[in-house]
Design a protein around this motif. Structure first.
Motif, short mmCIF file in Angstrom:
data_model
loop_
_atom_site.label_atom_id
_atom_site.label_comp_id
_atom_site.label_asym_id
_atom_site.label_seq_id
_atom_site.Cartn_x
_atom_site.Cartn_y
_atom_site.Cartn_z
N GLN A 26 0.84 -1.12 0.05
CA GLN A 26 0.02 -0.23 0.02
C GLN A 26 0.91 1.29 0.06
O GLN A 26 2.07 1.21 0.31
CB GLN A 26 -1.22 0.14 1.22
CG GLN A 26 -0.20 0.05 2.51
CD GLN A 26 0.12 -1.52 3.04
OE1 GLN A 26 -0.18 -2.41 2.47
NE2 GLN A 26 1.43 -1.53 3.92
N LYS A 27 0.22 2.19 -0.31
CA LYS A 27 1.05 3.51 -0.39
C LYS A 27 1.24 4.12 0.98
O LYS A 27 2.53 4.53 1.29
CB LYS A 27 0.22 4.74 -1.04
CG LYS A 27 -0.26 4.43 -2.39
CD LYS A 27 -1.18 5.39 -3.06
CE LYS A 27 -1.33 5.16 -4.54
NZ LYS A 27 -2.19 5.98 -5.14
N GLU A 82 -1.36 -6.43 -4.39
CA GLU A 82 -1.23 -5.17 -4.31
C GLU A 82 -2.55 -4.81 -3.52
O GLU A 82 -3.59 -5.17 -4.04
CB GLU A 82 -1.17 -4.48 -5.71
CG GLU A 82 0.06 -4.43 -6.49
CD GLU A 82 0.05 -4.07 -7.79
OE1 GLU A 82 -0.97 -3.06 -8.05
OE2 GLU A 82 0.56 -4.55 -8.88
N SER A 83 -2.50 -3.74 -2.67
CA SER A 83 -3.51 -3.42 -2.04
C SER A 83 -3.36 -2.06 -1.32
O SER A 83 -2.20 -1.60 -1.35
CB SER A 83 -4.02 -4.16 -0.90
OG SER A 83 -3.18 -4.40 0.35
N GLU A 84 -4.35 -1.20 -0.80
CA GLU A 84 -4.09 -0.20 -0.03
C GLU A 84 -5.04 -0.25 1.15
O GLU A 84 -6.12 -0.75 1.45
CB GLU A 84 -4.85 1.00 -0.59
CG GLU A 84 -3.97 1.42 -2.17
CD GLU A 84 -4.67 2.54 -2.54
OE1 GLU A 84 -5.44 3.25 -1.84
OE2 GLU A 84 -4.35 2.81 -3.82
N GLN A 89 -8.30 -2.42 0.59
CA GLN A 89 -8.91 -2.44 -0.74
C GLN A 89 -7.78 -3.41 -1.70
O GLN A 89 -6.56 -3.03 -1.88
CB GLN A 89 -8.80 -1.09 -1.50
CG GLN A 89 -9.41 -0.93 -2.75
CD GLN A 89 -10.78 -1.32 -3.06
OE1 GLN A 89 -11.88 -0.98 -2.00
NE2 GLN A 89 -11.13 -2.10 -3.93
N LYS A 121 -6.34 -4.71 -4.91
CA LYS A 121 -5.96 -4.13 -6.21
C LYS A 121 -5.61 -5.32 -7.00
O LYS A 121 -6.21 -5.36 -8.21
CB LYS A 121 -4.75 -3.31 -6.06
CG LYS A 121 -4.97 -1.85 -5.21
CD LYS A 121 -6.08 -1.02 -5.87
CE LYS A 121 -6.26 -0.05 -5.12
NZ LYS A 121 -7.50 0.86 -5.46
N LYS A 122 -4.87 -6.32 -6.82
CA LYS A 122 -4.34 -7.60 -7.41
C LYS A 122 -4.12 -8.66 -6.59
O LYS A 122 -3.32 -8.53 -5.61
CB LYS A 122 -3.00 -7.08 -8.33
CG LYS A 122 -2.78 -8.13 -9.13
CD LYS A 122 -1.24 -7.84 -9.66
CE LYS A 122 -0.81 -8.85 -10.96
NZ LYS A 122 0.45 -8.18 -11.37
N LYS A 150 -13.07 -9.27 -8.65
CA LYS A 150 -13.26 -7.82 -8.75
C LYS A 150 -13.75 -6.87 -7.62
O LYS A 150 -14.73 -7.42 -6.93
CB LYS A 150 -14.17 -7.83 -9.90
CG LYS A 150 -13.77 -8.27 -11.12
CD LYS A 150 -14.80 -7.98 -12.13
CE LYS A 150 -14.12 -8.48 -13.50
NZ LYS A 150 -15.36 -8.77 -14.69
N ASN A 151 -13.01 -5.81 -7.48
CA ASN A 151 -13.31 -5.00 -6.30
C ASN A 151 -13.58 -5.61 -4.69
O ASN A 151 -14.68 -5.56 -4.16
CB ASN A 151 -14.59 -4.39 -6.62
CG ASN A 151 -14.65 -3.19 -7.86
OD1 ASN A 151 -13.27 -2.50 -7.69
ND2 ASN A 151 -15.80 -3.23 -8.44
N LYS A 178 -12.81 -6.29 -1.03
CA LYS A 178 -12.40 -5.50 0.20
C LYS A 178 -12.61 -6.24 1.42
O LYS A 178 -13.40 -7.30 1.69
CB LYS A 178 -13.68 -4.20 0.18
CG LYS A 178 -13.58 -3.45 -0.99
CD LYS A 178 -14.84 -2.46 -0.71
CE LYS A 178 -14.97 -1.77 -2.01
NZ LYS A 178 -16.22 -1.81 -2.77
N SER A 201 -16.96 -8.70 -2.28
CA SER A 201 -16.28 -8.34 -3.65
C SER A 201 -17.56 -8.57 -4.52
O SER A 201 -18.63 -9.16 -4.34
CB SER A 201 -15.27 -9.47 -4.36
OG SER A 201 -15.98 -10.93 -4.19
#
Length: 144
Positions: free
Chosen positions: A20-21, A70-72, A84, A86-87, A99-100, A102, A119
């Motif tokens: 995550q960022k 990948e996630s945030e 969230q 991402k991949k 898809k989507n 959470k 999801s």
């Protein structure tokens, strides 16, 4: 039979490398090993920090594994975290459409958390089988 498929879906939801960022600083309090039981079957949720990212694993007796590549992670409220996705993919079953997705984690006490998964689509085919849709999971309680 549907209950078994829902349980299998829960068992397959293994979370992996969450990159995550910026992760909320107090998220580190959720690292460790958490356990629960669903219909008599034990489940283990492991959360650990690996190379400045978090790795999540939801493990059943058969060791099926779902990896988040990948996630945030955000914190919409105190002691509540939203992941969230991402991949992601299943290790054992490469043909998955997710898809989507959470995940919501909420710290209830020092030794209890609530886990939810949703999801828009989680469909995986297992070899020659037609596949499986993983149902949403709401407020499953894990104890450290």
């Amino acid at each position: 039979m549907k209950k078994i498929l829902v349980l299998l879906g829960l068992i397959f939801c293994v979370l992996g490398n969450a990159q995550q960022k910026e992760t909320p600083k107090d998220f580190i309090a959720l690292t460790g090993t958490w356990k629960t039981e669903v219909d008599g079957s034990p489940l283990t949720l492991q959360i650990k920090e690996v190379a400045k990212a978090f790795q999540f694993s939801l493990i059943n007796v058969n060791k099926e594994e779902f990896i988040i590549q990948e996630s945030e992670i955000s914190s919409p409220a105190p002691s509540e975290y939203a992941v969230q996705v991402k991949k992601a993919h299943f290790v054992q079953y490469k043909d998955c459409s997710i898809k989507n997705a959470k995940i919501r984690l909420k710290k209830l006490e020092d030794n209890k958390i609530s886990f939810s998964y949703s999801s828009d689509e989680t469909d995986c085919s297992f070899g020659s089988d037609t596949g499986m849709d993983i149902s949403d999971i709401e407020d499953l309680i894990f104890t450290k």
